[in-house]
Design a protein around this motif. Structure first.
Motif, PDB file in Angstrom:
ATOM      1  N   ASP A 137       0.807  -1.219   0.000  1.00 62.05           N
ATOM      2  CA  ASP A 137       0.000   0.000   0.000  1.00 62.05           C
ATOM      3  C   ASP A 137       0.842   1.272   0.000  1.00 62.05           C
ATOM      4  OD1 ASP A 137       0.921  -0.064   2.577  1.00 62.05           O
ATOM      5  OD2 ASP A 137      -1.010   0.338   3.489  1.00 62.05           O
ATOM      6  N   THR A 138       2.099   1.152  -0.339  1.00 57.72           N
ATOM      7  CA  THR A 138       2.966   2.313  -0.423  1.00 57.72           C
ATOM      8  C   THR A 138       2.910   2.858  -1.841  1.00 57.72           C
ATOM      9  OG1 THR A 138       4.433   1.422   1.254  1.00 57.72           O
ATOM     10  CG2 THR A 138       5.328   3.142  -0.140  1.00 57.72           C
ATOM     11  N   ALA A 180      -2.121   1.395  -5.682  1.00 56.67           N
ATOM     12  CA  ALA A 180      -0.739   0.908  -5.585  1.00 56.67           C
ATOM     13  C   ALA A 180      -0.530  -0.298  -6.504  1.00 56.67           C
ATOM     14  CB  ALA A 180      -0.398   0.549  -4.144  1.00 56.67           C
ATOM     15  N   HIS A 181      -1.515  -1.186  -6.562  1.00 60.34           N
ATOM     16  CA  HIS A 181      -1.416  -2.354  -7.447  1.00 60.34           C
ATOM     17  C   HIS A 181      -1.325  -1.903  -8.901  1.00 60.34           C
ATOM     18  CE1 HIS A 181      -1.979  -6.442  -8.885  1.00 60.34           C
ATOM     19  NE2 HIS A 181      -2.911  -5.984  -9.699  1.00 60.34           N
ATOM     20  N   LEU A 182      -2.179  -0.982  -9.296  1.00 63.46           N
ATOM     21  CA  LEU A 182      -2.135  -0.449 -10.662  1.00 63.46           C
ATOM     22  C   LEU A 182      -0.775   0.167 -10.952  1.00 63.46           C
ATOM     23  CD1 LEU A 182      -3.453   0.502 -13.362  1.00 63.46           C
ATOM     24  CD2 LEU A 182      -4.119   2.566 -12.117  1.00 63.46           C
ATOM     25  N   PRO A 215      -5.176   8.532  -1.098  1.00 61.96           N
ATOM     26  CA  PRO A 215      -6.336   7.628  -1.147  1.00 61.96           C
ATOM     27  C   PRO A 215      -6.525   6.892   0.175  1.00 61.96           C
ATOM     28  CG  PRO A 215      -4.520   6.768  -2.479  1.00 61.96           C
ATOM     29  CD  PRO A 215      -4.098   8.111  -1.987  1.00 61.96           C
ATOM     30  N   HIS A 216      -7.798   6.594   0.481  1.00 65.89           N
ATOM     31  CA  HIS A 216      -8.110   5.780   1.655  1.00 65.89           C
ATOM     32  C   HIS A 216      -7.583   4.367   1.433  1.00 65.89           C
ATOM     33  CE1 HIS A 216     -10.499   8.880   3.509  1.00 65.89           C
ATOM     34  NE2 HIS A 216     -11.084   9.093   2.347  1.00 65.89           N
ATOM     35  N   ARG A 217      -7.484   3.598   2.487  1.00 64.33           N
ATOM     36  CA  ARG A 217      -6.833   2.282   2.474  1.00 64.33           C
ATOM     37  C   ARG A 217      -7.274   1.382   1.316  1.00 64.33           C
ATOM     38  NH1 ARG A 217      -2.675  -0.985   3.602  1.00 64.33           N
ATOM     39  NH2 ARG A 217      -3.314  -3.019   4.272  1.00 64.33           N
ATOM     40  N   SER A 218      -8.565   1.150   1.124  1.00 62.68           N
ATOM     41  CA  SER A 218      -8.996   0.223   0.065  1.00 62.68           C
ATOM     42  C   SER A 218      -8.654   0.765  -1.316  1.00 62.68           C
ATOM     43  CB  SER A 218     -10.494  -0.065   0.168  1.00 62.68           C
ATOM     44  OG  SER A 218     -11.241   1.108  -0.047  1.00 62.68           O
TER      45      SER A 218
END
Length: 88
Positions: free
Chosen positions: A15-16, A67-69, A58-61
């Motif tokens: 999530d970084t 981050a994945h994108l 962005p919020h966590r979800s």
């Protein structure tokens, strides 16, 4: 640890997020609009604009999806992750 290694580590952590500047460069390198990124994540385009400007985070979800994108884009466009040389 050198700066390039830190940037790579930041892209690998779940999530970084990379710097706002790198986020924008990755999106542009992929030929994506802010609206396309927003649609993929499930947010409004203005949210992506604010994330890229460094105004909001962005919020966590959403951060996990974003981050994945960005990690996937960094794999495809590694030169977009490199910082531009500073002008002195």
């Amino acid at each position: 640890m050198s700066d390039p290694l830190r940037r790579v580590d930041a892209l690998v952590d779940a999530d970084t997020l990379p710097s706002p500047r790198v986020r924008q460069r990755l999106r542009v390198a992929a030929g994506l609009t802010q609206a396309e990124v927003a649609n993929a994540i499930g947010v409004q385009r203005v949210a992506v604009a604010r994330w890229e400007a460094g105004i909001a985070k962005p919020h966590r979800s959403n951060r996990l999806k974003y981050a994945h994108l960005l990690r996937r884009l960094a794999e495809k466009y590694p030169t977009a992750v490199q910082e531009a040389p500073s002008e002195d």
